[in-house]
Design an enzyme around this catalytic site. Structure first.
Site, PDB file in Angstrom:
ATOM      1  N   CYS A   2       1.147  -1.216   0.179  1.00 20.26           N
ATOM      2  CA  CYS A   2      -0.080   0.201  -0.128  1.00 20.26           C
ATOM      3  C   CYS A   2       0.750   1.344  -0.164  1.00 20.26           C
ATOM      4  O   CYS A   2       2.071   1.146   0.558  1.00 20.26           O
ATOM      5  CB  CYS A   2      -0.862   0.071   1.144  1.00 20.26           C
ATOM      6  SG  CYS A   2      -1.985  -1.348   1.357  1.00 20.26           S
ATOM      7  N   ARG A  27       5.070   0.469  -5.820  1.00 22.18           N
ATOM      8  CA  ARG A  27       4.663  -0.281  -4.727  1.00 22.18           C
ATOM      9  C   ARG A  27       3.803  -1.504  -5.158  1.00 22.18           C
ATOM     10  O   ARG A  27       3.645  -2.557  -4.377  1.00 22.18           O
ATOM     11  CB  ARG A  27       4.349   0.378  -3.782  1.00 22.18           C
ATOM     12  CG  ARG A  27       5.336   1.681  -3.252  1.00 22.18           C
ATOM     13  CD  ARG A  27       4.530   2.379  -2.232  1.00 22.18           C
ATOM     14  NE  ARG A  27       4.551   1.887  -0.964  1.00 22.18           N
ATOM     15  CZ  ARG A  27       5.322   1.807   0.049  1.00 22.18           C
ATOM     16  NH1 ARG A  27       6.407   2.057  -0.150  1.00 22.18           N
ATOM     17  NH2 ARG A  27       5.063   1.191   0.986  1.00 22.18           N
ATOM     18  N   TRP A  73      -2.849  -2.447  -1.591  1.00 20.24           N
ATOM     19  CA  TRP A  73      -2.407  -3.812  -2.061  1.00 20.24           C
ATOM     20  C   TRP A  73      -3.355  -4.698  -1.347  1.00 20.24           C
ATOM     21  O   TRP A  73      -2.738  -4.902  -0.003  1.00 20.24           O
ATOM     22  CB  TRP A  73      -0.795  -4.021  -2.095  1.00 20.24           C
ATOM     23  CG  TRP A  73      -0.589  -5.336  -2.656  1.00 20.24           C
ATOM     24  CD1 TRP A  73      -0.481  -5.471  -4.202  1.00 20.24           C
ATOM     25  CD2 TRP A  73       0.054  -6.462  -2.105  1.00 20.24           C
ATOM     26  NE1 TRP A  73       0.085  -6.654  -4.540  1.00 20.24           N
ATOM     27  CE2 TRP A  73       0.480  -7.377  -3.436  1.00 20.24           C
ATOM     28  CE3 TRP A  73       0.358  -6.813  -0.691  1.00 20.24           C
ATOM     29  CZ2 TRP A  73       1.054  -8.491  -3.007  1.00 20.24           C
ATOM     30  CZ3 TRP A  73       0.937  -8.122  -0.670  1.00 20.24           C
ATOM     31  CH2 TRP A  73       1.382  -9.022  -1.866  1.00 20.24           C
ATOM     32  N   ASN A  99      -1.504   1.280   6.022  1.00 16.16           N
ATOM     33  CA  ASN A  99      -0.673   0.441   5.067  1.00 16.16           C
ATOM     34  C   ASN A  99      -0.299  -0.566   6.332  1.00 16.16           C
ATOM     35  O   ASN A  99       0.271  -0.112   7.572  1.00 16.16           O
ATOM     36  CB  ASN A  99       0.644   1.072   4.635  1.00 16.16           C
ATOM     37  CG  ASN A  99       1.461  -0.132   3.946  1.00 16.16           C
ATOM     38  OD1 ASN A  99       1.216  -1.082   3.748  1.00 16.16           O
ATOM     39  ND2 ASN A  99       2.749   0.374   3.563  1.00 16.16           N
ATOM     40  N   GLY A 100      -0.469  -1.837   6.046  1.00 13.55           N
ATOM     41  CA  GLY A 100       0.012  -2.990   7.274  1.00 13.55           C
ATOM     42  C   GLY A 100      -1.109  -3.880   7.524  1.00 13.55           C
ATOM     43  O   GLY A 100      -2.148  -4.017   6.725  1.00 13.55           O
ATOM     44  N   GLU A 485      19.067 -16.327  -9.867  1.00 14.92           N
ATOM     45  CA  GLU A 485      18.609 -14.950 -10.029  1.00 14.92           C
ATOM     46  C   GLU A 485      18.169 -14.744 -11.398  1.00 14.92           C
ATOM     47  O   GLU A 485      16.949 -13.929 -11.808  1.00 14.92           O
ATOM     48  CB  GLU A 485      19.621 -13.896  -9.761  1.00 14.92           C
ATOM     49  CG  GLU A 485      19.526 -12.403  -9.997  1.00 14.92           C
ATOM     50  CD  GLU A 485      18.414 -11.888  -9.313  1.00 14.92           C
ATOM     51  OE1 GLU A 485      17.750 -12.306  -8.556  1.00 14.92           O
ATOM     52  OE2 GLU A 485      17.875 -10.753  -9.790  1.00 14.92           O
ATOM     53  N   LYS A 489      14.241 -13.452 -12.446  1.00 11.05           N
ATOM     54  CA  LYS A 489      13.913 -12.291 -13.219  1.00 11.05           C
ATOM     55  C   LYS A 489      12.910 -12.605 -14.245  1.00 11.05           C
ATOM     56  O   LYS A 489      12.079 -11.872 -14.655  1.00 11.05           O
ATOM     57  CB  LYS A 489      15.138 -11.706 -13.849  1.00 11.05           C
ATOM     58  CG  LYS A 489      16.266 -11.012 -13.003  1.00 11.05           C
ATOM     59  CD  LYS A 489      15.774  -9.591 -12.740  1.00 11.05           C
ATOM     60  CE  LYS A 489      15.106  -9.367 -11.388  1.00 11.05           C
ATOM     61  NZ  LYS A 489      15.465  -9.975 -10.184  1.00 11.05           N
ATOM     62  N   GLU A 492       9.390 -13.707 -13.102  1.00  6.89           N
ATOM     63  CA  GLU A 492       8.634 -12.771 -12.321  1.00  6.89           C
ATOM     64  C   GLU A 492       7.999 -11.283 -13.296  1.00  6.89           C
ATOM     65  O   GLU A 492       7.233 -10.685 -12.907  1.00  6.89           O
ATOM     66  CB  GLU A 492       9.269 -11.986 -11.216  1.00  6.89           C
ATOM     67  CG  GLU A 492      10.407 -11.188 -11.491  1.00  6.89           C
ATOM     68  CD  GLU A 492      11.206 -10.345 -10.279  1.00  6.89           C
ATOM     69  OE1 GLU A 492      10.313  -9.978  -9.508  1.00  6.89           O
ATOM     70  OE2 GLU A 492      12.328 -10.273 -10.024  1.00  6.89           O
ATOM     71  N   HIS A 508      20.552 -35.027 -12.089  1.00  2.86           N
ATOM     72  CA  HIS A 508      19.708 -35.571 -11.265  1.00  2.86           C
ATOM     73  C   HIS A 508      18.350 -35.317 -11.347  1.00  2.86           C
ATOM     74  O   HIS A 508      17.545 -35.322 -10.259  1.00  2.86           O
ATOM     75  CB  HIS A 508      20.278 -35.113  -9.849  1.00  2.86           C
ATOM     76  CG  HIS A 508      21.717 -35.444  -9.678  1.00  2.86           C
ATOM     77  ND1 HIS A 508      21.961 -36.844  -9.064  1.00  2.86           N
ATOM     78  CD2 HIS A 508      22.819 -34.771  -9.682  1.00  2.86           C
ATOM     79  CE1 HIS A 508      23.345 -36.742  -8.994  1.00  2.86           C
ATOM     80  NE2 HIS A 508      24.017 -35.571  -9.379  1.00  2.86           N
ATOM     81  N   LYS A 607       6.731  -3.976  -4.872  1.00  2.34           N
ATOM     82  CA  LYS A 607       8.072  -3.743  -4.784  1.00  2.34           C
ATOM     83  C   LYS A 607       8.713  -3.690  -3.546  1.00  2.34           C
ATOM     84  O   LYS A 607       9.893  -4.377  -3.166  1.00  2.34           O
ATOM     85  CB  LYS A 607       8.333  -2.247  -5.167  1.00  2.34           C
ATOM     86  CG  LYS A 607       9.875  -1.922  -5.078  1.00  2.34           C
ATOM     87  CD  LYS A 607      10.650  -2.655  -5.976  1.00  2.34           C
ATOM     88  CE  LYS A 607      12.085  -1.991  -5.871  1.00  2.34           C
ATOM     89  NZ  LYS A 607      12.902  -3.140  -6.800  1.00  2.34           N
TER      90      LYS A 607
HETATM   91  C1  AGP Z   1      13.218  -9.275  -6.922  1.00  7.27           C
HETATM   92  O1  AGP Z   1      13.286  -8.962  -8.468  1.00  7.27           O
HETATM   93  C2  AGP Z   1      11.882  -8.984  -6.293  1.00  7.27           C
HETATM   94  N1  AGP Z   1      11.211  -7.891  -6.590  1.00  7.27           N
HETATM   95  C3  AGP Z   1      11.768  -9.611  -4.903  1.00  7.27           C
HETATM   96  O2  AGP Z   1      12.242 -10.916  -4.919  1.00  7.27           O
HETATM   97  C4  AGP Z   1      12.776  -8.880  -3.834  1.00  7.27           C
HETATM   98  O3  AGP Z   1      14.095  -9.060  -4.302  1.00  7.27           O
HETATM   99  C5  AGP Z   1      12.183  -9.372  -2.437  1.00  7.27           C
HETATM  100  O4  AGP Z   1      11.022  -9.195  -2.206  1.00  7.27           O
HETATM  101  C6  AGP Z   1      13.117  -8.706  -1.557  1.00  7.27           C
HETATM  102  O5  AGP Z   1      12.891  -7.417  -1.365  1.00  7.27           O
HETATM  103  P1  AGP Z   1      13.968  -6.275  -0.497  1.00  7.27           P
HETATM  104  O6  AGP Z   1      15.238  -6.391  -1.142  1.00  7.27           O
HETATM  105  O7  AGP Z   1      13.461  -5.025  -0.759  1.00  7.27           O
HETATM  106  O8  AGP Z   1      13.951  -6.886   0.943  1.00  7.27           O
END
Ligand code: AGP
Length: 612
Positions: A2, A27, A73, A99-100, A485, A489, A492, A508, A607
């Site tokens: 949020c 966000r 959100w 927010n929370g 990673e 990428k 996501e 395996h 985010k």
């Molecule tokens: C990564 O591309 C994602 N957006 C997500 O995995 C992110 O790395 C994760 O939520 C951790 O966020 P932070 O680094 O702000 O703690």
């Protein structure tokens, strides 16, 4: 997560709120709303984007100099117009954004219903507005005291802003585990989830601390208290965030801009922390606790998502270069598995936002058990940066794209500096190898510039795999976490399923997946396992898989058996992730664009995951 924006001053508030909400779109959200005080309370809220909120508000009288806004959100209750914020009290005097998560909202709601309160939404937030109303009525309290009393009843995380029709010169903000920033203008004030909606108007801010409440009275200024009602002296900081840093600056997406910023951001992560020619490296954040860190029996590195991948590379770096035992933990697992934590442990939390709920909670668990805590964070003033005993900012600048790119390489840069610094201090590095590492670090920005020149070639490769349903990423040693990673990428932002694996693990299980439709991205830049990677590529080709290889410049052997090959400059193995990840970032970006995905705000993602 949020987003919150609020304004009280002498200008029309509504346009300021709308522009601020757009700055917080990164966000992630599913509905938005605004409340304006203009003698009465006018609230417009809609499921969908801020632009849809604007269309709805165009029919209303949104004039007024006090307003609060919110992008939601969904956590409790479907994303719809009724559950969108702001929420009103039963008597329509109070409007509040949040927010929370209020964890004890069900019991509070039940008690309020027994007192005759009627609710419109399924949200936990609306319970808070009715609780405040109940205290105002029952105990004849003003808004601030009623909010204080209500927050002392609440269990959970909150960042709230609230105002009362009967007191139009006051807005109240409060936070616990969710960030809130106060902007101080010329007799005008702003409250927001982060500095981005504020920076256009003022660079003077107060970062509220946990369990603090701020009262802004037009004409009287700002007062900060704890929710235990103790007066605090707020620390006004001047931030140097530039508004253009938040713009795309000619790129189609923030993510592409942030990928191309990496030569500069990696330089910023190193600035003032090393000089290869003079042979020094310095991680100032460790100064106050250096001996305790050098003598740590174990380092535990916590993170989530991409930050967990950085943590994994941190393990390889610190054990390889400084010979200190390292464990890497998913923060969400660590906090609940009753881990053994000793006072001579050092816990490093890696987090771009500095607000990830699981990482913050795992960190606080470690702190409670007496471990030394160290933060590697991007957002200045974020919760993790303030909970940890010490730490290093990565100085990557605001990362707007939900998919983390420059923050990842910024984290790796700081982890590399830490590993080299500790290795030097512990005499586990020869002088020659130490100096070689410093020069190799300093040369990285120029090498990344060179890799970015392959953008068009990578875009072409993306066009060749854009219709695939799955992908496999393989890497060895330092490049195994890079394979993880790269897979994250791709999945996501393009919603194409992808998995990362240690290359040797292919036989395996995953090798069963390989056929003519399976692209296999092989990171083959390791010098110390080259022949093994070469045979992995042959195994994939023997099963007609599509091989996309990342190789060192001039490597013909793997190139000639690959379907596609991206050549990158050489560096030392411990620093290779900082280079081998760049093509994978670009590959995922272009596949996502070709598949018509919302690259900067992928579906279902946020985010900063500030709730569990
Ligand atoms: C990564 O591309 C994602 N957006 C997500 O995995 C992110 O790395 C994760 O939520 C951790 O966020 P932070 O680094 O702000 O703690």
């Amino acid at each position: 997560m949020c987003g919150i924006v609020a304004y009280i001053g002498n200008r029309e508030a509504y346009p300021i709120i709308i522009e601020g909400l757009k700055r917080l779109e990164y966000r992630g959200y599913d509905s938005a709303g605004v409340s304006v005080l203009n003698g009465k309370l006018t609230t417009v809220k809609k499921k969908g984007k801020v632009s849809e909120l604007e269309d709805a508000a165009a029919k209303e009288n949104m004039h007024g100099t006090v307003a609060i806004g919110h992008t939601r959100w969904a956590t409790h209750g479907e994303p719809d117009d009724v559950n969108a914020h702001p929420h009103h009290s039963g008597n329509n005097r109070i409007s509040l954004v949040h927010n929370g998560i209020i964890e004890n909202y069900s019991s509070l709601k039940k008690a309020l219903i027994e007192l005759g309160h009627e609710f419109k939404s399924e949200t936990d937030t609306e319970v808070l507005t009715h609780l405040i109303e109940e205290y105002q009525k029952r105990d004849n309290l003003d808004l601030e005291d009623a909010v204080l009393k209500a927050l002392n009843k609440v269990v959970g995380a909150y960042a709230i802003v609230v105002f009362d029709v009967n007191n139009p010169d006051v807005i109240i903000g409060a936070r616990k585990s969710s960030p809130l920033v106060v902007g101080i203008g010329d007799d005008e004030y702003f409250i927001a989830s982060d500095a981005s909606p504020i920076i256009k108007y003022t660079n003077k801010v107060i970062y509220l601390n946990d369990e603090e409440i701020v009262r802004i009275h037009r004409g009287e200024g700002v007062k900060v208290k704890t929710i235990a009602n103790e007066l605090k002296t707020p620390k006004i900081q001047e931030i140097d965030l530039k508004i253009e840093a938040l713009e795309k600056e000619g790129f189609d997406h923030f993510m592409l801009k942030e990928i191309f910023q990496q030569p500069e951001t990696i330089f910023e992560s190193m600035r003032g922390r090393l000089n290869a020619e003079l042979g020094w490296v310095k991680v100032g954040g460790m100064d106050d606790y250096l001996n305790r860190i050098l003598n740590a029996k174990r380092i535990i590195i916590l993170g989530c998502g991409t930050s967990w991948h950085s943590a994994l590379i941190g393990e390889y770096l610190i054990e390889d270069l400084a010979r200190i035992p390292v464990e890497v933990e998913y923060a969400s697992e660590f906090r609940y598995r009753n881990p053994i934590i000793n006072r001579d442990d050092v816990i490093i939390a890696v987090s771009q936002s500095g607000e990830t709920a699981d990482t913050l909670a795992a960190l606080e668990l470690g702190k409670e058990k007496g471990a030394l805590t160290y933060g590697i964070v991007n957002v200045v003033g974020s919760s993790i940066s303030r909970v940890t005993d010490c730490g290093s900012y990565i100085h990557a600048g605001p990362e707007i794209g939900v998919a983390s790119t420059k923050a990842f390489t910024g984290q790796l840069t700081v982890l590399s500096l830490i590993a080299i610094y500790l290795g030097y201090k512990r005499n586990t590095l020869s002088e020659a190898y130490y100096r070689q590492l410093l020069y190799a670090l300093e040369s990285l920005p120029a090498k990344i510039e060179k890799i970015l020149q392959s953008n068009d070639q990578i875009k072409y490769i993306a066009s060749e795999i854009q219709h695939c349903d799955n992908a496999l990423y393989l890497g060895r040693g330092y490049n195994f976490p890079v394979a993880l990673e790269g897979a994250l990428k791709l999945k996501e932002i393009s919603y194409l399923h992808a998995e990362g694996y240690p290359a040797a693990e292919m036989k395996h299980g995953p090798i069963a997946l390989i056929d003519v439709n399976m692209p296999v991205i092989v990171i083959a830049t390791n010098k110390n396992a080259y022949e093994k990677i070469h045979s992995n590529v042959q195994e994939v080709k023997a099963r007609k898989g599509i091989v996309i290889s990342i190789v060192l410049e001039g490597d013909q052997k793997i190139k000639e058996i690959s379907d596609y090959c991206i050549e990158i400059p050489e560096t030392m193995d411990p620093l290779s992730p900082l280079l081998s990840v760049i093509p994978l970032q670009l590959l995922s970006y272009h596949v996502a664009v070709l598949r018509g995905c919302d690259v900067d705000q992928p579906r279902n993602l946020a985010k900063s995951v500030t709730v569990e």
